[in-house]
Design a protein around this motif. Structure first.
Motif, PDB file in Angstrom:
ATOM      1  N   MET A 196       0.881  -1.182   0.000  1.00 32.89           N
ATOM      2  CA  MET A 196       0.000   0.000   0.000  1.00 32.89           C
ATOM      3  C   MET A 196       0.915   1.227   0.000  1.00 32.89           C
ATOM      4  SD  MET A 196      -2.646  -1.531   2.821  1.00 32.89           S
ATOM      5  CE  MET A 196      -3.815  -0.216   2.820  1.00 32.89           C
ATOM      6  N   TRP A 197       1.513   1.442  -1.171  1.00 33.86           N
ATOM      7  CA  TRP A 197       2.608   2.419  -1.248  1.00 33.86           C
ATOM      8  C   TRP A 197       2.155   3.841  -0.964  1.00 33.86           C
ATOM      9  CZ3 TRP A 197       6.399  -0.523  -0.680  1.00 33.86           C
ATOM     10  CH2 TRP A 197       6.498  -1.753  -1.319  1.00 33.86           C
ATOM     11  N   GLU A 198       0.940   4.184  -1.374  1.00 34.12           N
ATOM     12  CA  GLU A 198       0.502   5.555  -1.125  1.00 34.12           C
ATOM     13  C   GLU A 198       0.434   5.834   0.378  1.00 34.12           C
ATOM     14  OE1 GLU A 198      -1.125   3.248  -2.749  1.00 34.12           O
ATOM     15  OE2 GLU A 198      -1.962   3.966  -4.636  1.00 34.12           O
ATOM     16  N   TRP A 199      -0.129   4.860   1.097  1.00 37.35           N
ATOM     17  CA  TRP A 199      -0.241   5.046   2.545  1.00 37.35           C
ATOM     18  C   TRP A 199       1.128   4.992   3.223  1.00 37.35           C
ATOM     19  CZ3 TRP A 199      -4.271   7.134   4.547  1.00 37.35           C
ATOM     20  CH2 TRP A 199      -5.508   7.004   3.904  1.00 37.35           C
ATOM     21  N   ALA A 200       1.979   4.142   2.685  1.00 31.78           N
ATOM     22  CA  ALA A 200       3.340   4.094   3.228  1.00 31.78           C
ATOM     23  C   ALA A 200       4.033   5.441   3.040  1.00 31.78           C
ATOM     24  CB  ALA A 200       4.132   2.989   2.543  1.00 31.78           C
ATOM     25  N   ALA A 201       3.799   6.033   1.865  1.00 26.98           N
ATOM     26  CA  ALA A 201       4.402   7.341   1.599  1.00 26.98           C
ATOM     27  C   ALA A 201       3.874   8.394   2.554  1.00 26.98           C
ATOM     28  CB  ALA A 201       4.127   7.747   0.153  1.00 26.98           C
ATOM     29  N   VAL A 202       2.570   8.336   2.791  1.00 28.37           N
ATOM     30  CA  VAL A 202       1.986   9.319   3.723  1.00 28.37           C
ATOM     31  C   VAL A 202       2.571   9.137   5.124  1.00 28.37           C
ATOM     32  CG1 VAL A 202      -0.141   9.994   4.886  1.00 28.37           C
ATOM     33  CG2 VAL A 202      -0.142   9.576   2.422  1.00 28.37           C
ATOM     34  N   ALA A 203       2.615   7.874   5.573  1.00 30.97           N
ATOM     35  CA  ALA A 203       3.154   7.618   6.918  1.00 30.97           C
ATOM     36  C   ALA A 203       4.618   8.043   6.997  1.00 30.97           C
ATOM     37  CB  ALA A 203       3.008   6.134   7.253  1.00 30.97           C
ATOM     38  N   GLY A 204       5.371   7.732   5.960  1.00 37.23           N
ATOM     39  CA  GLY A 204       6.784   8.112   5.959  1.00 37.23           C
ATOM     40  C   GLY A 204       6.963   9.615   5.957  1.00 37.23           C
ATOM     41  N   ALA A 205       6.155  10.299   5.173  1.00 38.91           N
ATOM     42  CA  ALA A 205       6.262  11.764   5.120  1.00 38.91           C
ATOM     43  C   ALA A 205       5.927  12.387   6.474  1.00 38.91           C
ATOM     44  CB  ALA A 205       5.336  12.305   4.033  1.00 38.91           C
ATOM     45  N   LEU A 206       4.912  11.824   7.097  1.00 39.48           N
ATOM     46  CA  LEU A 206       4.559  12.336   8.430  1.00 39.48           C
ATOM     47  C   LEU A 206       5.669  12.042   9.436  1.00 39.48           C
ATOM     48  CD1 LEU A 206       0.753  11.405   8.569  1.00 39.48           C
ATOM     49  CD2 LEU A 206       1.772  13.670   8.249  1.00 39.48           C
ATOM     50  N   ALA A 207       6.266  10.860   9.312  1.00 37.69           N
ATOM     51  CA  ALA A 207       7.379  10.522  10.212  1.00 37.69           C
ATOM     52  C   ALA A 207       8.549  11.480   9.999  1.00 37.69           C
ATOM     53  CB  ALA A 207       7.827   9.088   9.980  1.00 37.69           C
ATOM     54  N   ALA A 208       8.755  11.856   8.744  1.00 38.71           N
ATOM     55  CA  ALA A 208       9.849  12.797   8.452  1.00 38.71           C
ATOM     56  C   ALA A 208       9.584  14.169   9.039  1.00 38.71           C
ATOM     57  CB  ALA A 208      10.050  12.908   6.941  1.00 38.71           C
ATOM     58  N   TYR A 273       8.351  10.444  -1.969  1.00 36.20           N
ATOM     59  CA  TYR A 273       7.409  11.343  -1.294  1.00 36.20           C
ATOM     60  C   TYR A 273       7.778  11.585   0.177  1.00 36.20           C
ATOM     61  CZ  TYR A 273       4.254  10.615  -5.272  1.00 36.20           C
ATOM     62  OH  TYR A 273       3.692  10.563  -6.508  1.00 36.20           O
ATOM     63  N   VAL A 274       8.526  10.628   0.740  1.00 36.75           N
ATOM     64  CA  VAL A 274       8.805  10.698   2.191  1.00 36.75           C
ATOM     65  C   VAL A 274       9.431  12.026   2.620  1.00 36.75           C
ATOM     66  CG1 VAL A 274      10.200   9.689   4.048  1.00 36.75           C
ATOM     67  CG2 VAL A 274       8.892   8.211   2.512  1.00 36.75           C
ATOM     68  N   PRO A 275      10.433  12.514   1.895  1.00 42.55           N
ATOM     69  CA  PRO A 275      11.056  13.773   2.357  1.00 42.55           C
ATOM     70  C   PRO A 275      10.122  14.972   2.354  1.00 42.55           C
ATOM     71  CG  PRO A 275      12.469  12.628   0.787  1.00 42.55           C
ATOM     72  CD  PRO A 275      11.146  11.951   0.732  1.00 42.55           C
ATOM     73  N   ILE A 276       8.921  14.798   1.838  1.00 38.60           N
ATOM     74  CA  ILE A 276       8.008  15.939   1.800  1.00 38.60           C
ATOM     75  C   ILE A 276       7.798  16.528   3.196  1.00 38.60           C
ATOM     76  CG2 ILE A 276       5.566  16.541   1.497  1.00 38.60           C
ATOM     77  CD1 ILE A 276       5.593  14.967  -1.078  1.00 38.60           C
ATOM     78  N   GLY A 277       7.725  15.624   4.202  1.00 41.88           N
ATOM     79  CA  GLY A 277       7.547  16.111   5.578  1.00 41.88           C
ATOM     80  C   GLY A 277       8.699  16.995   6.007  1.00 41.88           C
TER      81      GLY A 277
END
Lengths: 431, 597
Positions: A196-208, A273-277
């Motif tokens: 579920m890459w979109e959700w993984a990206a969202v979670a990762g971005a928030l973690a960042a 997308y992760v670094p977006i955070g």
């Protein structure tokens, strides 16, 4: 006459769909997660209540969140007050010259959430504790789902119990960022495992946007996608009978891996997308203070530095900070450094085993998360940082299938959990 | 060509794109972008708050606290400002001595006094200082912001855990508080105590308002025992029967010696202790205990009190076991056991104290200790006390203005300056007609002004001295003297290195029963070195004689009754103070005249 029949059919279909979703919810899993969450929270709160009521607080110029509620008060310590300051007064960039510490080193998602909840509760301390508890419950839920998918229900239950009863678990209950970050890390692993890459990206971005190490989750997402597509760095056979055969083998391998990489583009894109955070936070710092890298520059106002030179001084720093006296048995030792050293030494082999035994994403994440704090040349707060080594807790849970390992882990963890909770609630710095 | 296009492959590729869910990722990318943008916008909630306007008082409070925090012993310091009310300071310091805490606080505020004065006159400064080892004690200093430059306006309240006793109150009356410059401009207030010297015997004094306030003194205590509840807390009776009755502090037991009530104040070095006292039934009298090392025992303290039903003032000390040791005294021509109120005061500056009775200085005491606690004392007598006042004095200030000491004229016989820094270098004279002993510092012996002459009456000691403020290496001096009793030992000290020690000084005096005059010096250890002598007519004939002395260029010329007895005597010490000397004899001195050459 036909219309009523159709609406009845729709209603029946919706009912069937709802029942199906409820079954998929797996109430047993929910019950296990809730039970472990509640029991471990009660354990911590009981320790805080009893110790705060029985043992006087040390004298000093400390702030107290609530004189009427020693449990709530006991969860607002040390860094909690920095978050309170950020929430109530905004960020400060700090100044090395004047010794003013910059709060921009604390990433923004947690204080932002607390500020939002505080707008509802009217109390920043209550809001902070609520956010921490909810986030930690979510963390346990994601970890349970992750571990169950990888292993089984029992291993999953052990994994979340080990995490919830870890020595420094008090930081997951306190007004600290740990619970939120762990939740987002577990969510990233969970969603990545399920593609579920979109959700993984969202979670990762928030973690960042929650901790500076959150950006490492980009590697987790990317590696998970690659390994799921069957990426292998070397071919099954490295050499052929002849040079031409060997060349053909490698050409075939490289071509196959290239196709794997191409096939992994959703995870790679998600990783981007992760670094977006982090970028969002840097944009904020740039707009507010004119220094997008303020969160790095302000580290100096906390007396921290990074680099090869720092990590080379790790040994001497530990020796110095241990402050060993002539008679250790008389207590002539820095117990804080001792605990951090034990945590470091205890989890170092787990990190190594995670790198060797688990999938690349787990190993790389564990290694980077473990060595990033050590790169400052200090083991300070390592007892707290190990909470984020989720792969290590998974590994412990697997080994915990053996009863003696399970008892050993709990026998070590639980007394230390109470010790950390007592010390923390009494304003002693433990991580 | 068109027909040869791999349409099937293109279709499959597009199907593959659909399988890769590209549109979903584009949507999620847009969503994440929006999330980032929203995050940046949301982060505005965490922007630093705009700094509020800082009031001058607040900034000043912070600055004072920051400055205080720079002191090494300070552990915590903070400041706050309540506009229109007060400026609050809090400090936790490792200092353990109350006196040092106070002086430190005053010193800290000094640099800020000018800025404090610019705040509203209605506002006060309150500084709470926790000090000492835990749990420690607390000192609260209060002063109007406009008066921060003047320690005379500082008010202190002391507290210890479990006990909050007000030990200090402003001594100056409100008027004086409002006009310090006027108070300091009128030192006559202390020189003319007539209004307080003649209290009505049947009515008690009017308390603090009748007591002259030390102009430059910082009042530690002023009580007329009319206060409700406040005054008793500062008294620590050690023995006797002490109590406040009708606004008078009385010791009503005349059966024993050394009944003491100590004041619970910090030990002082430079201070004025004053009280009105009225002697009742009893054989001796009352007075002061001072320079006491502790408020719980008399051991080590000094005392000055009346004896012989107020007919004799004595001074002495208590040894380390509390036993009384007599050191000196003088007869009071008019005993004070007349049922009247009398003013007794003691001005102490470290090693010496000046005793005044009813406004006249009557004795100077060389102390054996430099500082301590103070209290009241009675022996075998019922004594009433009232209007007790303790003021801290500046270490370099006396009662008279410094200018007067620098240009003292022969007629100003009592310069009253008792500090070492106030030196007379032009001329000095005293005919003792004023009845007091101002300007003299007793080195040893019993000296008093009797019938217009300065008399030393202790027959037991040698080299008794009383020293003037005059100091020079080139001067002439004459003094008249009359033998009264004992071996004739009248003479002069000169070229003294210090006023309170005979060490490193020159001397000349009668010896051999008054048949010769000798001269010499006392070395660093106070040992006498004979330098010469000459036979003279017997001086113990009861007649007045005149001893003359001329010093210049490290030589001296001596004369007796106008006749030169030694010329150009080389001196060991070239210059210094000049004083009177008497050994084993009761001598009356008069008409001291010294002039620089």
């Amino acid at each position: 006459m036909s219309s009523p029949d159709l609406s009845l059919a729709d209603a029946g279909e919706r009912r069937v769909r709802l029942v199906g979703r409820l079954r998929a919810l797996d109430l047993r899993a929910v019950a296990v997660v809730l039970a472990i969450f509640v029991t471990t929270r009660l354990l911590l709160l009981l320790v805080i209540f009893l110790s705060s009521a029985a043992i006087p607080m040390p004298s000093g110029s400390f702030g107290y969140a609530s004189a009427d509620n020693i449990v709530l008060d006991g969860l607002i310590r040390h860094d909690s007050w920095w978050y309170v300051g950020i929430i109530e007064h905004g960020y400060t960039i700090g100044d090395v010259a004047t010794g003013v510490q910059g709060t921009v080193t604390f990433f923004p998602l947690y204080p932002l959430l607390v500020k939002g909840v505080a707008a509802l509760t009217g109390d920043v301390f209550v809001a902070g504790v609520v956010v921490s508890q909810v986030a930690f419950l979510a963390a346990l839920g994601f970890l349970y789902g992750l571990a169950r998918r990888e292993y089984d229900d029992e291993t999953a239950a052990r994994a979340i119990f080990y995490l919830a009863a870890a020595p420094s678990a008090i930081f997951c209950a306190a007004m600290y960022t740990e619970s939120l970050f762990i939740a987002l890390v577990c969510a990233t692993f969970y969603f990545s495992g399920r593609r579920m890459w979109e959700w993984a990206a969202v979670a990762g971005a928030l973690a960042a946007a929650t901790r500076n190490t959150g950006v490492l989750l980009a590697a987790v997402i990317a590696l998970e996608g690659l390994s799921q597509q069957g990426l292998h760095l070397r071919p099954e056979r490295m050499f052929g009978a002849t040079a031409a055969t060997t060349a053909r083998l490698w050409r075939t391998h490289v071509g196959r891996q290239a196709r794997v990489v191409l096939a992994s583009w959703p995870s790679l894109l998600a990783a981007c997308y992760v670094p977006i955070g982090l970028v969002a936070y840097m944009a904020f710092l740039g707009l507010t203070f004119g220094d997008p890298l303020g969160f790095i520059h302000a580290q100096a106002s906390w007396g921290r530095s990074t680099g090869a030179g720092s990590i080379l001084g790790l040994g001497s720093n530990i020796t110095t900070n241990l402050n060993l006296g002539d008679n250790i048995w008389a207590g002539q030792i820095n117990t804080l450094t001792l605990l951090n050293l034990l945590a470091t030494l205890g989890f170092a082999p787990l990190v190594l085993m995670a790198a060797l035994r688990l999938r690349p994403a787990y190993g790389v994440y564990a290694a980077l998360t473990f060595f990033a704090p050590l790169s400052t040349g200090s083991i300070g707060s390592m007892a707290r940082y190990i909470l984020m080594l989720i792969p290590c807790f998974l590994l412990l849970a697997v080994w915990g299938r053996r009863s003696w390992v399970d008892r050993l882990v709990l026998g070590v963890f639980l007394p230390l959990t109470a010790y950390f909770a007592l010390m923390f609630s009494h304003w002693y710095f433990v991580g | 060509m068109i027909s040869r296009l791999p349409l099937r492959q293109i279709w499959n590729w597009c199907s593959g794109l659909r399988r890769f869910r590209l549109p979903r990722f584009l949507v999620s990318a847009v969503l994440l972008g929006a999330l980032a943008l929203g995050g940046v916008l949301a982060l505005r909630a965490l922007q630093p708050a705009a700094p509020a306007q800082i009031l001058p008082g607040q900034a000043l409070a912070w600055e004072i606290a920051r400055a205080a925090g720079r002191s090494g012993e300070v552990q915590a310091a903070s400041g706050a400002y309540l506009p229109g009310d007060r400026l609050l300071l809090y400090t936790r310091t490792g200092l353990t001595d109350q006196t040092r805490v106070r002086s430190w606080a005053v010193a800290q505020l000094g640099p800020f006094a000018e800025r404090l004065a610019k705040l509203s006159a209605r506002e006060t400064l309150t500084w709470v200082i926790d000090y000492g080892a835990a749990p420690g004690a607390q000192e609260t200093l209060t002063v109007p912001v406009g008066r921060a430059a003047d320690p005379a306006y500082y008010r202190y309240v002391s507290a210890t855990p479990g006990l909050f006793a007000e030990t200090g109150a402003v001594a100056a009356k409100p008027d004086a508080t409002a006009k310090p410059s006027e108070a300091t401009a009128k030192p006559d207030a202390t020189a003319k105590p007539d209004t307080t010297a003649k209290p009505d015997a049947t009515t008690k004094p009017t308390g603090a308002s009748a007591v002259p306030t030390t102009p430059d003194g910082q009042a530690l205590l002023s009580t007329s025992f009319d206060e409700s509840g406040g005054a008793p807390s500062v008294w620590l009776p050690l023995s006797g029967s002490w109590g406040i009755v009708g606004g008078i502090y009385s010791q009503s037991d005349n059966s024993g010696y050394d009944f003491i009530s100590m004041l619970n104040l910090a030990p002082q070095t430079d201070y004025r202790l004053a009280a009105k006292l009225r002697l009742g039934e009893g054989q001796m009298g009352g007075g002061f205990i001072y320079n006491a090392p502790s408020t719980t025992t008399r051991a080590g303290a000094q005392n000055v009190d009346f004896d012989q039903q107020g007919g004799f003032l004595r001074w002495g000390r208590y040894d380390d076991k509390g036993a009384y040791v007599y050191q000196g005294g003088l007869a009071i021509t008019k005993p004070i056991s007349d049922g009247q109120w009398h003013d007794l005061s003691l001005v102490t500056h470290g090693g010496s104290s000046v005793v005044s009775l009813d406004g006249k200085e009557i004795a100077t005491i060389t102390n054996v200790s430099q500082a301590g606690h103070v209290g009241l004392l009675t022996s075998v007598t019922k004594v009433d006390f009232d209007s007790v006042q303790v003021s801290v004095l500046s270490a370099v200030s006396g009662v008279a203005a410094p200018a007067a000491t620098a240009t003292v004229t022969p007629t100003v016989t009592a310069s009253s300056v008792i500090t070492a820094s106030s030196v007379i270098t032009t001329s000095f004279s005293d005919d003792f007609a004023d009845g007091d002993t101002k300007g003299w510092q007793v080195l040893s012996g019993t000296w008093q002004n009797l019938q217009g002459a300065y008399q030393q009456s202790d027959l037991t000691g040698s080299d008794m001295g009383s020293v003037t403020l005059f100091q020079s290496g080139s001067f002439s001096a004459t003094v008249r003297f009359q033998w009264i009793d004992g071996d004739m030992g009248a003479g002069l000290y000169f070229n003294m290195d210090k006023r309170d020690s005979k060490s490193r000084s020159q001397m000349i005096n009668y010896t051999q029963g008054g048949t010769a005059i000798q001269w010499g010096h006392f070395d660093d250890g106070g040992n006498f070195t004979f330098e010469g002598s000459t036979p003279v007519p017997a001086g113990n004939d009861g007649a007045w004689h005149t001893l003359g002395l001329s010093v210049a260029d490290s030589t001296a010329t001596f004369s007796l009754d106008g006749a030169e007895i030694a010329k150009d005597v080389p001196l060991t010490y070239a210059s210094g103070y000049v004083g009177l000397l008497a050994s084993h004899s009761k001598i009356a001195f008069d008409d001291v005249q010294i002039a620089a050459q």
